[in-house]
Design an enzyme around this catalytic site. Structure first.
Site, short mmCIF file in Angstrom:
data_model
loop_
_atom_site.label_atom_id
_atom_site.label_comp_id
_atom_site.label_asym_id
_atom_site.label_seq_id
_atom_site.Cartn_x
_atom_site.Cartn_y
_atom_site.Cartn_z
N ASP A 290 -32.49 52.46 33.19
CA ASP A 290 -31.15 51.21 34.20
C ASP A 290 -31.16 51.88 35.42
OD1 ASP A 290 -31.06 50.71 30.81
OD2 ASP A 290 -29.86 51.53 30.26
N ASP B 255 -27.02 46.47 37.22
CA ASP B 255 -28.09 46.62 36.44
C ASP B 255 -26.81 45.74 34.74
OD1 ASP B 255 -30.37 45.65 34.73
OD2 ASP B 255 -30.11 47.85 33.97
N GLU C 5 -27.81 41.33 39.55
CA GLU C 5 -28.94 40.63 39.05
C GLU C 5 -28.94 39.56 38.03
OE1 GLU C 5 -33.73 41.74 37.07
OE2 GLU C 5 -31.94 42.52 36.83
#
Ligand SMILES: [Zn+2]
Length: 333
Positions: free
Chosen positions: A311, A146, A230
């Site tokens: 996160d 992330d 991502e």
């Protein structure tokens, strides 16, 4: 579209005979021809892009270059008769031997060299070489990443990676140099000096950041068999209030490194759909818990009561979603 040979005759051979372009004969003809080749390729890419024959982002028409541009480069191919001397110097046509501070040894004999002068007036030589990369030994580990603003990256094993201190220090110096520049009057010598100072500070920040990205991406690719990130749509974010920190973080450059290093070392790599709502979904039970403002760093899932670090949870969702994408794997959730 004009042919390369015609352009070459008009823009190199004929141009050299005019007083305005006479300086073209002071340099090797090979970089000039290479510039025409690059131009040809740029037009082709632009036309294919307009005709819809090219995937990816739209490619604009090539823009003019000037010998006064801040960044300049010249590419010498094999037939330019350049060489590396026995003393480790770089011998270039019409320039002569130049000293080189080698940052690494070349794995094979190079086919071309590009000499680049950057905005900070530094010269670099970059070589094209053949490498045969062997895949790294296989490992069981897989990682979801992330990329965020509070940390540079958070990994699904719980590791939080901050922007390193040397980078923050370099950024502070850059701000100082920029303030100094803004106080100098236009056209003055002091302003020219301050401009170079800003360019040098910029170059240092860029170098530090690239170095940091290289180290982190190499470590991640070495330690994991599969890497999932991502898909950030950095372009979209770039137009929002977050723009500055997004550009500073340089995510897309980092993700690109992960991608090519994964390919080089036989690792799997995938971008995970950014509409996954990774910050709202519980990685334990996959219940979507609803949007959370950025200041919410921790939350409890309303279905399974697990308490999540925002996160770390997001990176686990990325990992799980990546595994679903990967061929030959069962969905695990
Ligand atoms: Zn849950």
């Amino acid at each position: 579209m004009p042919k390369n040979a015609d352009l070459s005759r008009e823009l190199i051979v004929q141009a050299k005979r005019t007083p305005q372009r006479q300086w073209l004969s002071e340099v090797s003809a090979v970089p000039l021809q290479q510039a025409l080749r690059d131009l040809d390729q740029a037009w082709r890419a632009h036309q294919d892009s307009r005709a819809g024959k090219r995937q990816g982002a739209k490619v604009g028409a090539p823009r003019f270059k000037s010998r006064r541009d801040r960044t300049q480069s010249a590419r010498f191919t094999a037939n330019a008769r350049w060489k590396i001397t026995d003393q480790g110097k770089l011998s270039l046509p019409k320039i002569g031997e130049v000293k080189v501070k080698w940052s690494r040894s070349l794995p094979s004999s190079p086919s071309s060299v590009t000499v680049v002068k950057d905005a900070a007036d530094r010269y670099f030589a970059s070589f094209v070489v053949q490498t045969d990369d062997a895949p790294l030994p296989a490992t069981e580990n897989e990682v979801g990443i992330d990329l965020g603003l509070s940390h540079f990256a958070v990994l699904s094993d719980g590791t939080k990676v901050d922007n390193p201190r040397f980078l923050r220090r370099a950024e502070r110096k850059l701000r100082k140099a920029q303030r100094a520049l803004s106080r100098k009057s236009k056209g003055s010598n002091n302003r020219a000096k301050a401009r170079l100072g800003v360019a040098r500070a910029h170059a240092r920040v860029a170098d530090c950041r690239r170095e940091f990205h290289h180290q982190l991406s190499t470590t991640i690719v070495r330690e994991n068999q599969a890497v999932y990130v991502e898909d950030l749509c950095v372009k979209g974010l770039g137009r929002t209030k977050l723009a500055k920190s997004v550009h500073d973080a340089g995510w897309s450059a980092f993700v690109h490194m992960l991608e090519y290093k994964a390919a080089r070392y036989g690792r799997a790599f995938a971008r995970v759909d950014r509409f996954l709502a990774s910050s709202q979904t519980c990685h334990v039970c996959w219940v979507v818990d609803g949007p959370k403002p950025l200041h919410v760093r921790q939350w409890a899932c309303r279905a399974c009561q697990t308490i999540h670090d925002r996160d770390v949870n997001a990176s686990r969702i990325v990992l799980a979603a990546g595994r679903k994408l990967a061929p030959g794997r069962e969905a695990e959730s």
